[in-house]
Design a protein around this motif. Structure first.
Motif, short mmCIF file in Angstrom:
data_model
loop_
_atom_site.label_atom_id
_atom_site.label_comp_id
_atom_site.label_asym_id
_atom_site.label_seq_id
_atom_site.Cartn_x
_atom_site.Cartn_y
_atom_site.Cartn_z
N ALA A 58 24.02 47.71 29.80
CA ALA A 58 25.38 48.17 29.51
C ALA A 58 26.43 47.13 29.89
CB ALA A 58 25.66 49.48 30.26
N VAL A 59 26.03 46.14 30.68
CA VAL A 59 26.97 45.15 31.21
C VAL A 59 26.89 43.86 30.40
CG1 VAL A 59 27.61 43.80 33.24
CG2 VAL A 59 26.82 46.17 33.51
N THR A 60 28.04 43.41 29.93
CA THR A 60 28.09 42.19 29.12
C THR A 60 27.81 40.95 29.96
OG1 THR A 60 29.69 43.21 27.62
CG2 THR A 60 29.57 40.80 27.61
N GLN A 61 28.43 40.89 31.15
CA GLN A 61 28.24 39.72 32.01
C GLN A 61 28.59 40.08 33.44
OE1 GLN A 61 29.98 36.22 30.34
NE2 GLN A 61 29.40 34.87 32.03
N CYS A 62 27.88 39.46 34.39
CA CYS A 62 28.13 39.65 35.82
C CYS A 62 28.45 38.30 36.47
CB CYS A 62 26.91 40.24 36.54
SG CYS A 62 26.52 41.94 36.10
N ALA A 63 29.13 38.35 37.60
CA ALA A 63 29.39 37.14 38.38
C ALA A 63 29.34 37.48 39.86
CB ALA A 63 30.76 36.55 38.03
N VAL A 64 28.77 36.55 40.63
CA VAL A 64 28.76 36.69 42.09
C VAL A 64 30.05 36.08 42.64
CG1 VAL A 64 27.56 36.11 44.23
CG2 VAL A 64 26.25 36.61 42.16
N VAL A 65 30.74 36.81 43.51
CA VAL A 65 32.01 36.37 44.08
C VAL A 65 31.92 36.41 45.60
CG1 VAL A 65 33.40 37.08 42.09
CG2 VAL A 65 32.91 38.73 43.91
N PRO A 66 32.84 35.74 46.30
CA PRO A 66 32.82 35.78 47.77
C PRO A 66 33.03 37.19 48.32
CG PRO A 66 34.18 33.98 46.97
CD PRO A 66 33.86 34.82 45.78
N SER A 67 32.68 37.37 49.57
CA SER A 67 32.86 38.67 50.22
C SER A 67 34.35 39.01 50.32
CB SER A 67 32.27 38.64 51.64
OG SER A 67 32.78 39.70 52.42
N PRO A 68 34.77 40.16 49.81
CA PRO A 68 36.18 40.53 49.94
C PRO A 68 36.61 40.72 51.39
CG PRO A 68 34.90 42.34 49.01
CD PRO A 68 34.01 41.14 49.03
N ARG A 69 35.70 41.15 52.23
CA ARG A 69 36.04 41.38 53.64
C ARG A 69 36.13 40.07 54.43
NH1 ARG A 69 32.29 44.48 58.18
NH2 ARG A 69 33.86 44.51 59.85
N HIS A 70 35.17 39.19 54.24
CA HIS A 70 35.08 37.99 55.07
C HIS A 70 35.82 36.79 54.47
CE1 HIS A 70 32.32 40.22 57.53
NE2 HIS A 70 31.44 40.34 56.55
N ARG A 71 36.03 36.80 53.14
CA ARG A 71 36.73 35.68 52.49
C ARG A 71 37.68 36.25 51.44
NH1 ARG A 71 32.67 31.81 49.93
NH2 ARG A 71 34.57 30.55 49.73
N THR A 72 38.68 36.96 51.92
CA THR A 72 39.55 37.73 51.03
C THR A 72 40.26 36.85 50.00
OG1 THR A 72 39.90 39.35 52.78
CG2 THR A 72 41.43 39.39 50.93
N GLU A 73 40.86 35.76 50.43
CA GLU A 73 41.61 34.90 49.51
C GLU A 73 40.69 34.30 48.45
OE1 GLU A 73 44.30 33.07 47.32
OE2 GLU A 73 44.73 34.53 48.91
N ALA A 74 39.50 33.86 48.88
CA ALA A 74 38.54 33.31 47.92
C ALA A 74 38.07 34.39 46.95
CB ALA A 74 37.35 32.71 48.66
N TYR A 75 37.92 35.61 47.44
CA TYR A 75 37.52 36.73 46.58
C TYR A 75 38.58 36.98 45.51
CZ TYR A 75 36.71 41.60 45.18
OH TYR A 75 36.53 42.75 44.45
#
Length: 410
Positions: A58-75
């Motif tokens: 059902a998902v067209t594409q996925c991406a791994v992103v930084p941790s929102p808790r530990h690296r909020t700005e990068a997330y």
């Protein structure tokens, strides 16, 4: 670039490109499938490499992103990058990363719509003491609740409350009943360690109300209900853990409570509440979850939940409110099996009741047209188990440790 106003996000004549966060959650997988069946393109970002949506057709594409808790700005930077790359129309945060998305909502709204309320409001609803005080100020029924911010205050509170009924003790910032201490007749609870209890990490003592547990899930637009479900969640992971079985019930008391609360707050987004219905039929709200909850599992593509999320103004203009089909049931099959094992030690008839519930419910992870997420869940649990062992935390805590929000400053 000019900030886009909030609007009906479904572009007329074409599918909508929707970005979901929190691909590890069964609710995200279920919503992704509903969106896909309704003709929309679904994209998912996650901070863990293994998650349920990763293998879903059902998902067209996925991406791994930084941790929102530990690296909020990068997330937030990664989120913004994928929004532009995938030309997203709408972001729907699904799990506790909603608080981090709210922090970056202004910059994200330069590129797309974001289904999220303001961070200050989300914080008040998430905070187990502040939420109770807000609801109480509206005249809504809630249990007597006391805030505890130090070990000394913990002991003082126990002395004051001793003999005045039974009390539940829990952290102000917690999820899935983690660390909850239920009443034990004739005993007092030992306080958490000093590193666990402070002004930054407070607890609450909440009067224990005997009765039936009920939960709700709602989609709200500017204080008006667009979709709503009340459900019984009698089977859980452990005695007070996360629900693994969900059954739609018609309940006027919870509906009216939620309707009054969201109207008074002007809330927009997804929101859930936990209630206790006492022996007299009165309902008391004990917690609020300003995000997606398991009530999503009670809806089907034809029920209108997708329209409620993407086109709330259209439904409101028609006076239409989306609800699940009467008696709808769903479950998380693997943990539900664990619950069945516990029924063997339960009272007479409990195993028979469990079998009836099992036979009448659909598994929200396994469907014949999209089988791979069922097998992916074993990898998700294995990865979380390793993390739990290395960090000496529970499996439940390991599943949320990189996305949870505990009132950290922006």
């Amino acid at each position: 670039m000019t900030t886009r106003p909030s609007q009906n996000v479904l572009p007329k004549g074409r599918s909508c490109r929707v970005l979901l966060t929190g691909g590890r959650a069964p609710v995200t997988l279920d919503l992704a499938r509903m969106l896909h069946r309704s003709g929309h393109l679904v994209f998912v970002v996650e901070s863990t490499a293994r998650h349920l949506c990763r293998t879903s057709s059902a998902v067209t594409q996925c991406a791994v992103v930084p941790s929102p808790r530990h690296r909020t700005e990068a997330y937030l930077s990664a989120l913004e990058k994928w929004v532009k790359t995938w030309q997203i129309d709408l972001i729907i945060p699904m799990c506790e990363e909603v608080f981090y998305v709210a922090q970056g909502a202004d910059r994200l709204r330069q590129h797309c719509d974001v289904l999220v309320s303001g961070l200050d409001q989300l914080h008040t609803l998430h905070h187990k003491y502040d939420f109770i005080q807000l609801a109480k100020s509206m005249g809504l029924l809630v249990p007597d609740t006391h805030l505890i911010q130090s070990p000394e205050q913990w002991l003082e509170t126990q002395q004051v409350l001793h003999g005045s009924g039974e009390w539940v003790w829990k952290p102000v910032y917690s999820r899935f009943a983690a660390k909850v201490r239920m009443p034990i007749t004739g005993q007092r609870h030992n306080p958490p360690g000093e590193d666990m209890l402070s002004i930054a990490s407070p607890w609450v003592a909440q009067r224990y109300i005997e009765g039936r547990g009920l939960c709700t899930y709602s989609v709200v637009h500017e204080g008006r209900l667009v979709a709503h479900a009340t459900y019984d969640s009698r089977y859980r992971t452990g005695s007070v853990g996360a629900s693994v079985f969900f059954e739609q019930v018609e309940h006027k008391g919870t509906y009216e409570w939620v309707k009054q609360f969201v109207q008074a707050t002007g809330f927009s987004g997804q929101i859930g509440f936990d209630f206790i219905e006492d022996m007299d039929g009165q309902v008391y709200a004990i917690e609020c979850n300003p995000r997606a909850t398991s009530g999503i599992h009670l809806f089907h593509p034809g029920d209108g939940l997708v329209c409620a999320l993407l086109e709330p103004k259209v439904l409101l203009s028609r006076g239409t409110e989306v609800t699940p089909s009467p008696g709808e049931k769903a479950m998380l099959a693997l943990p539900m099996l664990g619950s069945g094992v516990r029924q063997l030690q339960g009272r007479k008839g409990s195993l028979r009741n469990w079998r009836t519930a099992w036979r009448g419910a659909r598994d929200v992870v396994y469907i014949s047209q999209d089988r791979r997420p069922f097998f992916e869940q074993f990898a998700v649990v294995l990865a979380a188990s390793r993390l739990a062992h290395s960090h000496r935390i529970s499996l439940t805590e390991a599943l949320t440790q990189d996305i949870e929000w505990n009132g950290e400053p922006q």
